[in-house]
Design a protein around this motif. Sequence first.
Motif, PDB file in Angstrom:
ATOM      1  N   ASP A  82      51.976  15.580  62.675  1.00  0.00           N
ATOM      2  CA  ASP A  82      51.673  14.939  61.399  1.00  0.00           C
ATOM      3  C   ASP A  82      52.837  15.084  60.424  1.00  0.00           C
ATOM      4  OD1 ASP A  82      51.504  17.462  60.164  1.00  0.00           O
ATOM      5  OD2 ASP A  82      49.327  17.446  60.034  1.00  0.00           O
ATOM      6  N   ARG A  83      52.678  14.534  59.236  1.00  0.00           N
ATOM      7  CA  ARG A  83      53.770  14.528  58.257  1.00  0.00           C
ATOM      8  C   ARG A  83      54.168  15.917  57.799  1.00  0.00           C
ATOM      9  NH1 ARG A  83      51.496  11.261  53.353  1.00  0.00           N
ATOM     10  NH2 ARG A  83      49.590  10.984  54.474  1.00  0.00           N
ATOM     11  N   TYR A  84      53.330  16.920  58.049  1.00  0.00           N
ATOM     12  CA  TYR A  84      53.629  18.295  57.665  1.00  0.00           C
ATOM     13  C   TYR A  84      54.216  19.107  58.811  1.00  0.00           C
ATOM     14  CZ  TYR A  84      50.583  16.677  53.964  1.00  0.00           C
ATOM     15  OH  TYR A  84      50.031  15.929  52.965  1.00  0.00           O
ATOM     16  N   GLY A  85      54.421  18.447  59.964  1.00  0.00           N
ATOM     17  CA  GLY A  85      55.004  19.118  61.113  1.00  0.00           C
ATOM     18  C   GLY A  85      53.993  19.831  61.996  1.00  0.00           C
ATOM     19  N   ILE A  86      52.707  19.643  61.749  1.00  0.00           N
ATOM     20  CA  ILE A  86      51.664  20.289  62.551  1.00  0.00           C
ATOM     21  C   ILE A  86      51.383  19.428  63.771  1.00  0.00           C
ATOM     22  CG2 ILE A  86      49.264  21.080  62.581  1.00  0.00           C
ATOM     23  CD1 ILE A  86      49.577  21.526  59.528  1.00  0.00           C
ATOM     24  N   VAL A  87      51.343  20.076  64.954  1.00  0.00           N
ATOM     25  CA  VAL A  87      51.107  19.391  66.215  1.00  0.00           C
ATOM     26  C   VAL A  87      49.697  19.707  66.687  1.00  0.00           C
ATOM     27  CG1 VAL A  87      51.879  19.161  68.616  1.00  0.00           C
ATOM     28  CG2 VAL A  87      53.552  19.572  66.792  1.00  0.00           C
ATOM     29  N   ASN A  88      48.977  18.671  67.159  1.00  0.00           N
ATOM     30  CA  ASN A  88      47.625  18.905  67.673  1.00  0.00           C
ATOM     31  C   ASN A  88      47.676  19.815  68.900  1.00  0.00           C
ATOM     32  OD1 ASN A  88      48.772  16.490  69.050  1.00  0.00           O
ATOM     33  ND2 ASN A  88      46.843  16.551  70.197  1.00  0.00           N
ATOM     34  N   GLU A  89      46.689  20.703  68.993  1.00  0.00           N
ATOM     35  CA  GLU A  89      46.615  21.616  70.130  1.00  0.00           C
ATOM     36  C   GLU A  89      45.617  21.142  71.177  1.00  0.00           C
ATOM     37  OE1 GLU A  89      45.982  25.614  68.838  1.00  0.00           O
ATOM     38  OE2 GLU A  89      47.554  25.486  67.330  1.00  0.00           O
ATOM     39  N   LYS A  90      44.704  20.252  70.781  1.00  0.00           N
ATOM     40  CA  LYS A  90      43.666  19.771  71.674  1.00  0.00           C
ATOM     41  C   LYS A  90      43.728  18.254  71.758  1.00  0.00           C
ATOM     42  CE  LYS A  90      40.602  23.546  70.433  1.00  0.00           C
ATOM     43  NZ  LYS A  90      39.331  23.908  69.831  1.00  0.00           N
ATOM     44  N   ALA A  91      43.072  17.701  72.782  1.00  0.00           N
ATOM     45  CA  ALA A  91      43.033  16.243  72.949  1.00  0.00           C
ATOM     46  C   ALA A  91      42.161  15.595  71.873  1.00  0.00           C
ATOM     47  CB  ALA A  91      42.521  15.889  74.336  1.00  0.00           C
ATOM     48  N   ASP A  92      41.153  16.310  71.403  1.00  0.00           N
ATOM     49  CA  ASP A  92      40.276  15.802  70.345  1.00  0.00           C
ATOM     50  C   ASP A  92      40.644  16.487  69.040  1.00  0.00           C
ATOM     51  OD1 ASP A  92      38.856  14.225  72.164  1.00  0.00           O
ATOM     52  OD2 ASP A  92      37.525  15.883  72.665  1.00  0.00           O
ATOM     53  N   PHE A  93      40.941  15.682  68.025  1.00  0.00           N
ATOM     54  CA  PHE A  93      41.275  16.235  66.716  1.00  0.00           C
ATOM     55  C   PHE A  93      40.912  15.224  65.637  1.00  0.00           C
ATOM     56  CE2 PHE A  93      44.958  14.118  68.449  1.00  0.00           C
ATOM     57  CZ  PHE A  93      45.530  13.433  67.398  1.00  0.00           C
ATOM     58  N   ILE A  94      41.126  15.590  64.394  1.00  0.00           N
ATOM     59  CA  ILE A  94      40.773  14.744  63.258  1.00  0.00           C
ATOM     60  C   ILE A  94      42.042  14.282  62.548  1.00  0.00           C
ATOM     61  CG2 ILE A  94      39.556  14.629  61.040  1.00  0.00           C
ATOM     62  CD1 ILE A  94      37.626  14.994  63.339  1.00  0.00           C
ATOM     63  N   PHE A  95      42.152  12.962  62.336  1.00  0.00           N
ATOM     64  CA  PHE A  95      43.216  12.399  61.512  1.00  0.00           C
ATOM     65  C   PHE A  95      42.675  12.360  60.084  1.00  0.00           C
ATOM     66  CE2 PHE A  95      44.949   8.790  59.215  1.00  0.00           C
ATOM     67  CZ  PHE A  95      46.311   9.024  59.318  1.00  0.00           C
ATOM     68  N   GLU A  96      43.396  12.970  59.150  1.00  0.00           N
ATOM     69  CA  GLU A  96      42.986  12.975  57.744  1.00  0.00           C
ATOM     70  C   GLU A  96      44.041  12.315  56.886  1.00  0.00           C
ATOM     71  OE1 GLU A  96      41.964  16.665  55.872  1.00  0.00           O
ATOM     72  OE2 GLU A  96      40.374  17.094  57.290  1.00  0.00           O
ATOM     73  N   ASP A  97      43.574  11.578  55.901  1.00  0.00           N
ATOM     74  CA  ASP A  97      44.460  11.060  54.868  1.00  0.00           C
ATOM     75  C   ASP A  97      43.659  10.980  53.580  1.00  0.00           C
ATOM     76  OD1 ASP A  97      46.881  10.227  53.780  1.00  0.00           O
ATOM     77  OD2 ASP A  97      47.253   8.818  55.404  1.00  0.00           O
TER      78      ASP A  97
END
Length: 175
Positions: A52-67
């Motif tokens: 994401d724009r903050y440099g955080i990488v998802n760890e799981k296949a299922d995650f939440i996109f927030e804006d």
Amino acid sequence: MQKSMIEKINETMKDLHFPCEWRIEWFKQKHMIEIVIMIPISAKNNEEKVTDRYGIVNEKADFIFEDTILLYDIHLAEIKDDNYITAIEFDEPDGLYGGTIQAICKNLRITVGEAIVQLKEFFSEEDQMRFEMEWKDENYQSTIRTLKNTGRFDEYLYIYPSDITEDLEGNHGME
């Protein structure tokens, strides 16, 4: 009792039946209100990583996109609008007209609907490197004009809250 901006936003968002989860966050001391959109994502496999724009990488296949959309007092809040889908000003003593709140929420619902489709494309096409929700200000302004031209623009001013009721805070995910 007069409804606050937060109560009107909450009511309007519910009436529009958003296709995703959302929450309203109120930062009383900063004179800001955020409308946070949360879209669930299921990547094809756990090896597919998104940063994401903050440099955080998802760890799981299922995650939440927030804006987030920001509503802020033009006289009291200091903001960096590059952290938001859009940032919309209000004047704290007055608040926002109901028609403005309706236009914000309607345009946000359209934006979210488009984002859901675009996110699916983003994960299915390997050449896409970036995804970003896009607020179309011309559509927002057009909605306001249409509401005014058709006599449906709510001229009632919903004030910036000085306090929030426990009922609203407890039942609707207010933070």
